[in-house]
Design an enzyme around this catalytic site. Structure first.
Site, PDB file in Angstrom:
ATOM      1  N   ARG A  96     -11.492  44.522  16.916  1.00  0.00           N
ATOM      2  CA  ARG A  96     -12.072  45.063  16.968  1.00  0.00           C
ATOM      3  C   ARG A  96     -13.790  45.222  17.626  1.00  0.00           C
ATOM      4  O   ARG A  96     -14.264  46.209  16.856  1.00  0.00           O
ATOM      5  CB  ARG A  96     -13.452  44.074  15.694  1.00  0.00           C
ATOM      6  CG  ARG A  96     -13.949  45.561  14.793  1.00  0.00           C
ATOM      7  CD  ARG A  96     -13.468  44.716  13.266  1.00  0.00           C
ATOM      8  NE  ARG A  96     -15.006  43.894  13.200  1.00  0.00           N
ATOM      9  CZ  ARG A  96     -14.511  42.253  12.012  1.00  0.00           C
ATOM     10  NH1 ARG A  96     -14.272  42.671  11.038  1.00  0.00           N
ATOM     11  NH2 ARG A  96     -15.614  41.462  11.940  1.00  0.00           N
ATOM     12  N   LYS A 101     -18.591  47.068  13.613  1.00  0.00           N
ATOM     13  CA  LYS A 101     -20.234  46.412  14.415  1.00  0.00           C
ATOM     14  C   LYS A 101     -21.038  45.975  14.849  1.00  0.00           C
ATOM     15  O   LYS A 101     -21.081  45.333  15.750  1.00  0.00           O
ATOM     16  CB  LYS A 101     -19.437  44.763  14.161  1.00  0.00           C
ATOM     17  CG  LYS A 101     -19.732  44.109  13.487  1.00  0.00           C
ATOM     18  CD  LYS A 101     -18.842  42.923  13.164  1.00  0.00           C
ATOM     19  CE  LYS A 101     -19.828  41.546  12.608  1.00  0.00           C
ATOM     20  NZ  LYS A 101     -20.652  41.429  10.808  1.00  0.00           N
ATOM     21  N   GLU A 137     -18.334  49.021   0.487  1.00  0.00           N
ATOM     22  CA  GLU A 137     -18.908  48.018   0.021  1.00  0.00           C
ATOM     23  C   GLU A 137     -20.375  47.113  -0.110  1.00  0.00           C
ATOM     24  O   GLU A 137     -20.716  47.862   0.373  1.00  0.00           O
ATOM     25  CB  GLU A 137     -18.152  47.262   2.175  1.00  0.00           C
ATOM     26  CG  GLU A 137     -19.417  47.909   3.350  1.00  0.00           C
ATOM     27  CD  GLU A 137     -18.605  47.729   5.111  1.00  0.00           C
ATOM     28  OE1 GLU A 137     -18.436  46.154   4.488  1.00  0.00           O
ATOM     29  OE2 GLU A 137     -18.355  48.573   5.343  1.00  0.00           O
TER      30      GLU A 137
HETATM   31  N1  PLP Z   1     -18.394  43.782   5.708  1.00  0.00           N
HETATM   32  C1  PLP Z   1     -19.343  43.898   6.780  1.00  0.00           C
HETATM   33  C2  PLP Z   1     -20.480  45.235   6.568  1.00  0.00           C
HETATM   34  C3  PLP Z   1     -19.835  42.792   7.661  1.00  0.00           C
HETATM   35  O1  PLP Z   1     -20.555  42.736   8.334  1.00  0.00           O
HETATM   36  C4  PLP Z   1     -18.497  41.701   8.097  1.00  0.00           C
HETATM   37  C5  PLP Z   1     -18.447  40.639   8.395  1.00  0.00           C
HETATM   38  O2  PLP Z   1     -18.181  40.844   9.750  1.00  0.00           O
HETATM   39  C6  PLP Z   1     -17.647  41.965   6.718  1.00  0.00           C
HETATM   40  C7  PLP Z   1     -17.462  43.273   5.783  1.00  0.00           C
HETATM   41  C8  PLP Z   1     -16.090  41.034   6.301  1.00  0.00           C
HETATM   42  O3  PLP Z   1     -15.517  40.834   7.944  1.00  0.00           O
HETATM   43  P1  PLP Z   1     -14.499  39.989   8.425  1.00  0.00           P
HETATM   44  O4  PLP Z   1     -13.774  39.276   7.363  1.00  0.00           O
HETATM   45  O5  PLP Z   1     -13.970  40.371   9.550  1.00  0.00           O
HETATM   46  O6  PLP Z   1     -15.868  38.980   8.666  1.00  0.00           O
HETATM   47  C1  COI Z   2     -19.967  37.765   8.857  1.00  0.00           C
HETATM   48  O1  COI Z   2     -19.589  37.502   7.821  1.00  0.00           O
HETATM   49  O2  COI Z   2     -19.375  37.405   9.989  1.00  0.00           O
HETATM   50  C2  COI Z   2     -20.521  39.123   9.309  1.00  0.00           C
HETATM   51  O3  COI Z   2     -21.119  39.326  10.142  1.00  0.00           O
HETATM   52  C3  COI Z   2     -21.623  39.447   7.673  1.00  0.00           C
HETATM   53  C4  COI Z   2     -22.888  39.106   8.196  1.00  0.00           C
HETATM   54  C5  COI Z   2     -23.706  39.332   7.133  1.00  0.00           C
HETATM   55  C6  COI Z   2     -23.382  37.567   8.042  1.00  0.00           C
END
Ligand code: PLP
Ligand code: COI
Length: 339
Positions: free
Chosen positions: A82, A184, A220
């Site tokens: 990612r 991200k 989201e």
């Molecule tokens: N959506 C957003 C906007 C996020 O910042 C995060 C955090 O990383 C997620 C979803 C969840 O992603 P992940 O499960 O890969 O941490």
């Molecule tokens: C994560 O879950 O790792 C993120 O980057 C989300 C953030 C809102 C802390």
């Protein structure tokens, strides 16, 4: 390995500097070999690309202690993938996948004393990030970059730990069609700050963003994906090109389908369907799986069974998810707000 003297059970989601972080610099078209350092500070030009044009992206993943005392990291290969996608979209040179994984392992090993014990409820959060570091004044990509990973022990993301959240349907957008919602990028978070501060001031834990084009579909929150359970027991999650492809959500869908034998579906989810959901949760590395108890859509309340009133409210409807059309219901403590 002797652990640090930290009150693991009472950690919040904050920054506690640990002993070592990994740093690699990109210059003249190549990443250097990188190293671990004790220096938690970054010194860059006042005109650095990251400071002027927000040329930065990041990742988040966690290291855990297993019951038998091993330290494991959850799916770092997917964070590496990612981050490559984020870097490509932002014209940042890619940090190679195998080097990303190796750097994660180095940081965890060097900070073993900070990996919380099994059962403490805490984890070691890893934050890889990269940014344009040389001066850039015309709008163009930097030519020098830094990649870093630091570690910090964390507890729950939401205040008070895992308890049903109250969220609101947002009027502001998080991501444009064909924009950067699927990566991200730091910029996605900078522009959400106004809205999260406002949500908190209005008594909400988070914002539910909708698709920017039609404002009819669930996307989201600012930092987590949604996962729902329908009244007929199906696990559904929003399908959209403008949300971050959460590694937690993708993993949960596999667990639901292949391990629990549940029916799963990734599809468009309309706001008008929310009243038909039996359960709603936020999922993400920081958010873990956090139940949503109430969704407020411009004064209309959708209460889900995990709502804090559940069990104490004299309301059959709460047990079956229900859309309330006004504030006159047992769950309306925040309905005197107008917005
Ligand atoms: N959506 C957003 C906007 C996020 O910042 C995060 C955090 O990383 C997620 C979803 C969840 O992603 P992940 O499960 O890969 O941490
Ligand atoms: C994560 O879950 O790792 C993120 O980057 C989300 C953030 C809102 C802390």
């Amino acid at each position: 390995m002797e652990k640090k003297n930290i009150d693991w059970g009472n950690l919040g989601f904050g920054y506690i500097p640990t002993d070592k972080r990994f740093v690699s610099n990109y210059k003249d078209g190549a990443w250097d070999e990188g190293c671990l350092t004790s220096d938690a500070n970054v010194v860059i030009s006042e005109c650095a690309g990251v400071l002027q044009y927000a040329q930065t992206c990041f990742e988040g993943l966690k290291a855990y202690t297993t019951e038998d005392g091993h330290i494991v990291v959850f799916r770092p290969d997917l964070n590496a993938d990612r981050m490559i996608a984020s870097a490509e979209r932002l014209e940042i040179p890619v940090f190679p996948k195998e080097r990303f994984i190796d750097a994660v392992e180095q940081v965890v090993a060097a900070n073993e004393a900070y990996v919380p014990p099994f059962g403490s409820g805490a984890t070691l959060y890893l934050r890889p990030f990269m940014f344009g570091s040389n001066p850039v004044i015309g709008v163009k990509p930097a030519t020098e970059y830094q990649f870093r990973i630091f570690a910090t022990p964390v507890g729950p993301y939401f205040k008070g730990g895992v308890k049903p959240l109250t969220i609101r349907v947002s009027d502001l957008d998080r991501a444009a069609p064909h924009g950067t919602g699927h990566i991200k990028a730091g910029l996605n978070y900078a522009m959400s700050l106004y809205n999260i501060v406002d949500a908190h001031n209005c008594g909400f834990d988070e914002n539910m963003y909708l698709d920017a084009a039609t404002h009819t579909k669930v996307e989201e929150t600012g930092g987590a994906n949604f996962i729902f359970v329908t009244k007929d027991g199906k696990v559904v999650t929003p399908k959209s090109n403008t949300i971050l492809p959460s590694i937690t959500r993708r993993s949960l869908m596999v667990v639901a389908k292949d391990y629990l034998g549940l029916e799963v579906e990734e599809r468009e989810i309309f706001v008008s369907e929310l009243g038909d959901m039996a359960e709603c949760g936020l999922c993400g590395t920081a958010a873990v799986i956090s139940p949503v108890g109430k969704i407020v859509d411009h004064g209309k309340e959708i209460c889900l069974p995990s709502h804090e009133c559940y069990g104490s409210c004299n309301s059959e409807t709460l047990r079956h998810s229900h859309r309330h059309s006004d504030g006159q219901n047992p769950c309306s403590r925040r309905l005197d707000k107008s917005y």
